[in-house]
Design a protein around this motif. Structure first.
Motif, PDB file in Angstrom:
ATOM      1  N   SER A   4       4.957   0.829  -0.986  1.00  9.92           N
ATOM      2  CA  SER A   4       4.052   0.920  -2.151  1.00  9.92           C
ATOM      3  C   SER A   4       4.081   2.611  -2.153  1.00  9.92           C
ATOM      4  O   SER A   4       3.846   3.259  -1.126  1.00  9.92           O
ATOM      5  CB  SER A   4       2.543   0.341  -1.655  1.00  9.92           C
ATOM      6  OG  SER A   4       2.713  -1.026  -1.611  1.00  9.92           O
TER       7      SER A   4
ATOM      8  N   GLY B  63       1.269   4.488  -6.986  1.00 12.57           N
ATOM      9  CA  GLY B  63       0.810   3.225  -8.124  1.00 12.57           C
ATOM     10  C   GLY B  63       2.046   2.329  -8.552  1.00 12.57           C
ATOM     11  O   GLY B  63       2.152   1.875  -9.610  1.00 12.57           O
ATOM     12  N   LYS B  64       3.029   2.298  -7.730  1.00 15.93           N
ATOM     13  CA  LYS B  64       4.202   1.271  -7.749  1.00 15.93           C
ATOM     14  C   LYS B  64       4.657   0.732  -6.863  1.00 15.93           C
ATOM     15  O   LYS B  64       4.365   1.105  -5.639  1.00 15.93           O
ATOM     16  CB  LYS B  64       5.002   1.891  -8.840  1.00 15.93           C
ATOM     17  CG  LYS B  64       5.957   3.047  -8.369  1.00 15.93           C
ATOM     18  CD  LYS B  64       6.946   3.391  -9.151  1.00 15.93           C
ATOM     19  CE  LYS B  64       7.610   4.532  -8.611  1.00 15.93           C
ATOM     20  NZ  LYS B  64       8.801   5.300  -9.522  1.00 15.93           N
ATOM     21  N   HIS B  65       5.385  -0.143  -6.758  1.00 15.26           N
ATOM     22  CA  HIS B  65       6.177  -0.900  -5.502  1.00 15.26           C
ATOM     23  C   HIS B  65       7.707  -0.566  -5.587  1.00 15.26           C
ATOM     24  O   HIS B  65       8.034  -0.875  -6.704  1.00 15.26           O
ATOM     25  CB  HIS B  65       5.950  -2.273  -5.286  1.00 15.26           C
ATOM     26  CG  HIS B  65       4.406  -2.501  -5.026  1.00 15.26           C
ATOM     27  ND1 HIS B  65       3.865  -2.536  -4.032  1.00 15.26           N
ATOM     28  CD2 HIS B  65       3.722  -3.413  -6.048  1.00 15.26           C
ATOM     29  CE1 HIS B  65       2.446  -3.034  -4.248  1.00 15.26           C
ATOM     30  NE2 HIS B  65       2.343  -3.558  -5.426  1.00 15.26           N
ATOM     31  N   ARG B  66       8.365  -0.074  -4.660  1.00 13.55           N
ATOM     32  CA  ARG B  66       9.873   0.014  -4.370  1.00 13.55           C
ATOM     33  C   ARG B  66      10.137  -1.023  -3.477  1.00 13.55           C
ATOM     34  O   ARG B  66       9.559  -1.376  -2.350  1.00 13.55           O
ATOM     35  CB  ARG B  66      10.026   1.155  -3.943  1.00 13.55           C
ATOM     36  CG  ARG B  66       9.749   2.331  -4.981  1.00 13.55           C
ATOM     37  CD  ARG B  66      10.299   3.604  -4.512  1.00 13.55           C
ATOM     38  NE  ARG B  66      10.086   4.750  -5.345  1.00 13.55           N
ATOM     39  CZ  ARG B  66      10.649   5.512  -5.593  1.00 13.55           C
ATOM     40  NH1 ARG B  66      11.681   6.025  -5.100  1.00 13.55           N
ATOM     41  NH2 ARG B  66      10.365   6.652  -6.700  1.00 13.55           N
TER      42      ARG B  66
ATOM     43  N   ASP C 148      12.028  -0.841  -8.827  1.00 14.81           N
ATOM     44  CA  ASP C 148      10.739  -0.571  -8.852  1.00 14.81           C
ATOM     45  C   ASP C 148       9.840  -1.209  -9.818  1.00 14.81           C
ATOM     46  O   ASP C 148      10.383  -1.637 -10.801  1.00 14.81           O
ATOM     47  CB  ASP C 148      10.633   0.799  -9.441  1.00 14.81           C
ATOM     48  CG  ASP C 148      11.427   1.808  -8.329  1.00 14.81           C
ATOM     49  OD1 ASP C 148      11.245   3.246  -8.530  1.00 14.81           O
ATOM     50  OD2 ASP C 148      11.353   1.429  -7.121  1.00 14.81           O
ATOM     51  N   THR C 149       8.824  -1.659  -9.546  1.00 16.95           N
ATOM     52  CA  THR C 149       7.718  -2.052 -10.327  1.00 16.95           C
ATOM     53  C   THR C 149       6.999  -1.277 -11.297  1.00 16.95           C
ATOM     54  O   THR C 149       6.963   0.159 -10.955  1.00 16.95           O
ATOM     55  CB  THR C 149       6.686  -2.971  -9.814  1.00 16.95           C
ATOM     56  OG1 THR C 149       6.007  -2.246  -8.684  1.00 16.95           O
ATOM     57  CG2 THR C 149       7.247  -4.144  -8.981  1.00 16.95           C
ATOM     58  N   LYS C 150       6.448  -1.546 -12.344  1.00 11.44           N
ATOM     59  CA  LYS C 150       5.838  -0.410 -13.404  1.00 11.44           C
ATOM     60  C   LYS C 150       4.331  -0.101 -12.526  1.00 11.44           C
ATOM     61  O   LYS C 150       3.811   0.921 -12.851  1.00 11.44           O
ATOM     62  CB  LYS C 150       5.627  -1.033 -14.533  1.00 11.44           C
ATOM     63  CG  LYS C 150       7.112  -1.309 -15.337  1.00 11.44           C
ATOM     64  CD  LYS C 150       6.706  -1.947 -16.840  1.00 11.44           C
ATOM     65  CE  LYS C 150       7.931  -2.107 -17.460  1.00 11.44           C
ATOM     66  NZ  LYS C 150       7.876  -2.641 -18.665  1.00 11.44           N
ATOM     67  N   ASN C 151       3.483  -1.198 -12.276  1.00  3.34           N
ATOM     68  CA  ASN C 151       2.223  -0.790 -11.878  1.00  3.34           C
ATOM     69  C   ASN C 151       2.069  -1.476 -10.423  1.00  3.34           C
ATOM     70  O   ASN C 151       2.796  -2.026  -9.821  1.00  3.34           O
ATOM     71  CB  ASN C 151       1.100  -1.530 -12.692  1.00  3.34           C
ATOM     72  CG  ASN C 151       1.090  -0.978 -14.002  1.00  3.34           C
ATOM     73  OD1 ASN C 151       1.378   0.101 -14.061  1.00  3.34           O
ATOM     74  ND2 ASN C 151       1.292  -1.895 -14.765  1.00  3.34           N
ATOM     75  N   TYR C 152       1.267  -0.742  -9.594  1.00  2.55           N
ATOM     76  CA  TYR C 152       0.796  -1.367  -8.308  1.00  2.55           C
ATOM     77  C   TYR C 152       0.062  -2.450  -8.421  1.00  2.55           C
ATOM     78  O   TYR C 152      -0.792  -2.803  -9.213  1.00  2.55           O
ATOM     79  CB  TYR C 152      -0.046  -0.124  -7.570  1.00  2.55           C
ATOM     80  CG  TYR C 152      -0.566  -0.731  -6.171  1.00  2.55           C
ATOM     81  CD1 TYR C 152       0.350  -0.480  -4.922  1.00  2.55           C
ATOM     82  CD2 TYR C 152      -1.854  -1.227  -6.021  1.00  2.55           C
ATOM     83  CE1 TYR C 152      -0.160  -0.998  -4.053  1.00  2.55           C
ATOM     84  CE2 TYR C 152      -2.109  -1.975  -4.682  1.00  2.55           C
ATOM     85  CZ  TYR C 152      -1.436  -1.425  -3.730  1.00  2.55           C
ATOM     86  OH  TYR C 152      -2.051  -1.793  -2.557  1.00  2.55           O
ATOM     87  N   SER C 153       0.240  -3.603  -7.540  1.00  6.78           N
ATOM     88  CA  SER C 153      -0.362  -4.817  -7.532  1.00  6.78           C
ATOM     89  C   SER C 153      -0.790  -5.024  -6.023  1.00  6.78           C
ATOM     90  O   SER C 153      -0.036  -5.159  -5.152  1.00  6.78           O
ATOM     91  CB  SER C 153       0.577  -6.043  -7.782  1.00  6.78           C
ATOM     92  OG  SER C 153      -0.060  -7.212  -7.683  1.00  6.78           O
TER      93      SER C 153
ATOM     94  N   LYS D 245       2.094 -12.588 -10.512  1.00  8.12           N
ATOM     95  CA  LYS D 245       2.765 -11.407 -10.074  1.00  8.12           C
ATOM     96  C   LYS D 245       3.693 -11.445  -9.089  1.00  8.12           C
ATOM     97  O   LYS D 245       4.837 -10.958  -8.778  1.00  8.12           O
ATOM     98  CB  LYS D 245       1.658 -10.387  -9.640  1.00  8.12           C
ATOM     99  CG  LYS D 245       1.000  -9.800 -10.763  1.00  8.12           C
ATOM    100  CD  LYS D 245       0.086  -8.836 -10.503  1.00  8.12           C
ATOM    101  CE  LYS D 245      -0.880  -8.432 -11.908  1.00  8.12           C
ATOM    102  NZ  LYS D 245      -1.762  -7.478 -11.441  1.00  8.12           N
TER     103      LYS D 245
END
Length: 125
Positions: A18, A21-24, A40-45, A81
């Motif tokens: 994390s 603000g995103k996940h790799r 990478d994701t666009k947003n943090y979840s 998600k």
């Protein structure tokens, strides 16, 4: 959840980091310290983070990792998600394995030019 069709080991690890603000996500083959970037994701979840924290192992505060076998056993947990992430991982792993396999299997071509000149010409008399 999709399965990885390329040759792999069930002890290979999927790493979730994390970051701002995103996940790799990374793929780490067993027995190596090399980490291959997946996506990478666009947003943090928070639910994705909680999923990897619950089923994975902590990596010195960097992130959490799961083996491919653990990922298959954990399933999708009926969360949209998490399902989206877990469906995307196998395709990206296959792509990364295919790309690295081509790089590894490419032969190293060494060109050696032979400049030996022969001035002795056989002539028929």
């Amino acid at each position: 959840m999709k399965k990885i069709n390329m040759k792999h080991d069930n002890k290979d690890r999927i790493i979730c980091v994390s970051d701002f603000g995103k996940h790799r996500f990374y793929y780490q083959p067993v027995g190596t310290r090399d980490r291959l970037w997946l996506f990478d994701t666009k947003n943090y979840s928070g639910s994705v983070f909680a999923f990897f924290r619950k089923y994975g192992r902590c990596l010195d505060g960097i992130g959490f990792s799961m083996t491919v076998k653990e990922m298959y056993e954990a399933g999708n947990n009926h969360n949209a998600k998490i399902t989206k992430i877990l469906d995307r991982i196998p395709g990206q792993v296959e792509y990364v394995l295919r790309e690295n396999e081509e790089l590894i299997q490419m032969p190293c071509l060494a060109v050696h030019k032979n400049y030996q000149c022969s001035y002795a010409v056989d002539r028929a008399a």
